[in-house]
Design an enzyme around this catalytic site. Structure first.
Site, PDB file in Angstrom:
ATOM      1  N   GLY A  25      11.937   1.824  -0.642  1.00  0.00           N
ATOM      2  CA  GLY A  25      13.156   2.619  -0.738  1.00  0.00           C
ATOM      3  C   GLY A  25      14.145   2.153  -1.781  1.00  0.00           C
ATOM      4  CD  GLU A  26      17.274  -0.843   0.110  1.00  0.00           C
ATOM      5  OE1 GLU A  26      18.440  -1.215   0.115  1.00  0.00           O
ATOM      6  OE2 GLU A  26      16.464  -1.155   1.001  1.00  0.00           O
ATOM      7  NE  ARG A  73      -3.919   1.870   2.396  1.00  0.00           N
ATOM      8  CZ  ARG A  73      -4.463   2.272   3.533  1.00  0.00           C
ATOM      9  NH1 ARG A  73      -4.128   1.671   4.666  1.00  0.00           N
ATOM     10  NH2 ARG A  73      -5.327   3.256   3.536  1.00  0.00           N
ATOM     11  CD  GLN A 100      12.380   6.947  -1.088  1.00  0.00           C
ATOM     12  OE1 GLN A 100      12.921   5.910  -0.743  1.00  0.00           O
ATOM     13  NE2 GLN A 100      13.011   8.090  -1.096  1.00  0.00           N
TER      14      GLN A 100
HETATM   15 MO1  MOS Z   1      19.868   0.828   2.712  1.00  0.00          MO
HETATM   16  S1  MOS Z   1      21.395   0.180   1.530  1.00  0.00           S
HETATM   17  O1  MOS Z   1      19.348  -0.572   3.463  1.00  0.00           O
HETATM   18  O2  MOS Z   1      20.338   2.049   3.714  1.00  0.00           O
END
Ligand code: MOS
Length: 714
Positions: free
Chosen positions: A668-669, A593, A603
């Site tokens: 985030g990634e 979500r 992001q």
């Molecule tokens: Mo991230 S590389 O888990 O800060």
């Protein structure tokens, strides 16, 4: 900015979660009222400047402090002979020693750029001048900094075991179509906008630190261990942080600042320079990878092998686990993946946005594209044919998996159906045009966290949690989550974060921050509401409820838990100049979500820009002779700038996590994963040439073009 959002199953108009909100600290940031660790004013402040080794291996013979101590304003020179002794038995959060933070404890120099001294002076300028004048003599030893595949000494670390299923060689032998290719990625650096900085002082028996990091409580606990202090005697605050990407854990600057404050009985600040960051805060190891895929003629995978190698330092083991990417991705009868590591005289690498997945996805998603070409299949169709029902290696069920939905939506919006599968056929003046795609996945986990929520007498609420907002928008996302949990408006929430005194909580890392913190806030808010329904007045100090999610998080059953995405890119390649321009990118993600579409989009897009940058630009170059970097600054280390970044769109499909109280997964990634492969695959489609080594520099495009022309002429 407009954002199109698929309404979530649980979202309603009345809820704050799912609606676009600008950052709650936005005005403070753009007006300069928000202070960062490097600029917080403090009376009586002294300034420390780190001195780094100029040799790549050896011992410090002497630190010639005397002339420097006579320079204007200089207060102290700390080094291995006079610095306070740190806890010799220190081990980090993973239970292993880490000499990089045990600064000034020994005379050994394990790499170029190792901290050998701290010069402290009344002003930063005086400290810098003295640091640059400080003569350090070394007994130098021969060093080796050269990374390549198959070096002697490469080993499998205990922390990164191989993943194995079935009989790999037998399945490869039985495969009608085989791809066997080698890929490499260079050393890459985090390069957050704000350099690492810490201000340390003693206050009434407590070590008080203002630091730029991804987890205040985490850093406080590390400092407590290093200085043999009670954890309650250390307080770390990190209210505003200008980026981290994995580089902002406990680093030498905060330890050195605390040391100097102890010796001088004065507050001391240490700020790193951009150049110093290249050897002090970790980086992404270069990788050498080999992928072997075996498939039937219909593209169904029989064998997936992914072998990756990376480097680490001689003092600490860090493994870039690139080969593990495929363990969540493609079904096959046999699977073998292992990420091995070799020790060299270089700084210790570290987590860097999508550690493992970023370089690993480049190799595997490129290889899958090569397989599609060999099978004569559309690369999306090939991927869909290899969608696993359960974890390809673990056999565990997926908590949810909507990769197919990402490709369906992405293909529609990108216009994939109109693509001519043949490479090298679209031309526009001097440009060859091509499109490419790649899949993406990233693990989705939760970590125990604590939170406190207070009902104030004026009808507002204060939330206290040791969360970090490193630029992600976490503070704003948590405000929306708290508002919904308390059934109030976001304007009535005061979100206080990044103070280790607020208690243990997950760091901003592993794409787990907002998910882990939101869980704790929800539980505390629920407890508070139960107490408020009892009625009665609210005392001046408010009514506070606390939470600890350790048990709830620990009770999650083992499953394959991941986010997914589909990346698309269009490139233009000028084979006579070697120039590659990305024209557009689209990423569609299934990532739980979405709490705040505005910052979530940032992001995803930010991650995709990282992928573009990784594909075309970023490469740190190490000089074999000195063992140090060439051009360790933002002029010598180019990452994508505005002119390199085209129209990038990111969006998502509905995908609430069934086990998370808010439905969050973590974003985030995932944006960087697969992005470089999509671009490399597009370059192939434009030119007919595979680029298996990043970055795809003009010289590589030219050489590949010359080689192809030579082949054609032969
Ligand atoms: Mo991230 S590389 O888990 O800060």
């Amino acid at each position: 900015m407009t954002t199109t959002t698929t309404p979530t199953a649980t979202g309603t108009a009345a809820e704050a979660v799912g609606t676009a909100h600008t950052r709650v600290e936005g005005v403070a940031k753009v007006t300069g009222a928000a202070r960062y660790a490097g600029e917080v004013p403090h009376p009586g402040l002294a300034h420390g400047w780190l001195v780094l080794s100029t040799v790549a291996r050896g011992r410090i013979r002497a630190v010639r402090s005397e002339p420097v101590l006579a320079m204007p304003g200089v207060l102290a020179v700390l080094h291995h002979e006079n610095a306070p002794r740190l806890n010799a038995g220190y081990t980090n959060a993973f239970g292993v020693p880490d000499p990089i933070v045990q600064v000034f404890q020994r005379d050994r120099v394990p790499y170029s750029g190792w901290p050998v001294a701290l010069v402290v002076a009344e002003t930063p300028e005086q400290a810098r001048e003295a640091a640059e004048a400080l003569v350090v003599e070394y007994d130098e030893e021969p060093h080796d900094v050269e990374f390549a595949a198959g070096l002697p000494g490469v080993y499998t670390a205990e922390s990164a075991p191989a993943g194995t299923k079935g009989d790999l060689e037998a399945e490869l032998a039985a495969s009608a179509v085989v791809v066997d290719a080698e890929y490499s990625t260079p050393e890459e650096h985090h390069s957050p906008m704000e350099p690492h900085a810490a201000l340390a002082r003693w206050d009434g028996g407590r070590l008080e630190v203002i630091d730029s990091n991804q987890g205040s409580r985490f850093v406080a606990d590390e400092l407590a261990k290093l200085f043999s202090l009670d954890p309650e005697s250390v307080r770390v605050r990190s209210e505003h942080v200008g980026g981290g990407f994995g580089s902002k854990g406990t680093r030498p600057h905060s330890v050195a600042a605390a040391m100097a404050a102890t010796v001088l009985h004065r507050p001391v600040r240490v700020v790193m320079t951009r150049r110093q960051m290249f050897s002090l805060v970790g980086y992404r190891s270069p990788t050498a990878q080999r992928v072997r895929l075996g498939a039937d003629t219909d593209g169904r995978l029989r064998a997936v092998e992914h072998r990756a190698e990376s480097l680490t330092s001689t003092v600490h083991e860090f493994v870039e686990r690139s080969a593990e990417y495929g363990r969540a991705m493609y079904g096959s009868d046999a699977h073998h993946s292992v990420s091995r590591v070799v020790r060299l005289d270089v700084p210790t690498p570290s987590w860097m946005r999508a550690p493992g997945e970023a370089p690993g996805s480049f190799a595997l998603e490129s290889a899958v594209d090569e397989l599609a070409e060999k099978c004569g299949l559309d690369p999306i169709e090939l991927r869909l044919r290899n969608e696993p029902d359960v974890g390809p290696v673990s056999g565990l069920p997926f908590s949810s998996r909507n990769l197919a939905g990402c490709f369906e939506e992405g293909a529609r919006r990108f216009g994939w159906a109109d693509r001519d599968p043949s490479p090298g056929v679209r031309r526009e003046g001097r440009w060859l045009l091509g499109t490419g795609t790649a899949a993406a996945t990233f693990p989705m986990l939760s970590a125990p966290s604590t939170a406190a929520v207070t009902a104030e007498p004026d009808g507002t609420f204060t939330v206290r949690i040791t969360a970090s907002d490193i630029g992600t928008g976490a503070r704003t996302a948590l405000t929306l989550i708290a508002a919904d949990a308390l059934e109030t408006a976001p304007e009535r929430i005061r979100m206080r974060i990044a103070d280790s005194d607020f208690g243990p909580a997950m760091i901003a890392g592993g794409s787990m921050g907002t998910r882990s913190w939101a869980w704790a806030i929800r539980v505390a808010a629920a407890g508070l509401r139960e107490r408020l329904v009892l009625g009665g007045g609210i005392p001046p100090e408010g009514i506070t409820a606390r939470s600890d999610t350790s048990r709830a998080v620990g009770a999650l059953p083992p499953m394959e838990r991941h986010t997914f995405g589909a990346q698309f890119a269009e490139v233009a390649v000028d084979v006579t100049s070697g120039e590659v321009r990305v024209r557009r990118m689209l990423g569609i993600f299934a990532a739980g979500r979405i709490v705040n579409p505005l910052t979530a989009r940032g992001q995803f897009v930010g991650g995709m820009v990282w992928g573009l940058s990784m594909a075309l630009h970023e490469e740190a170059v190490r000089d074999r002779a000195t063992g140090g970097h060439v051009g360790a600054d933002l002029a010598g280390y180019h990452f994508a700038a505005h002119a390199d970044v085209p129209q990038i769109e990111a969006d998502w499909v509905d995908d609430p996590d069934p086990d998370d109280p808010v439905g969050i997964k973590g974003i985030g990634e995932i944006g960087v994963v697969g992005a470089a492969a999509a671009i490399a695959n597009a370059v192939w489609h434009a030119t007919g040439v595979r680029h298996r080594h990043l970055p795809i520099r003009p010289d590589r495009v030219l050489l590949a073009g010359a080689a192809a022309a030579g082949d054609a002429g032969a």
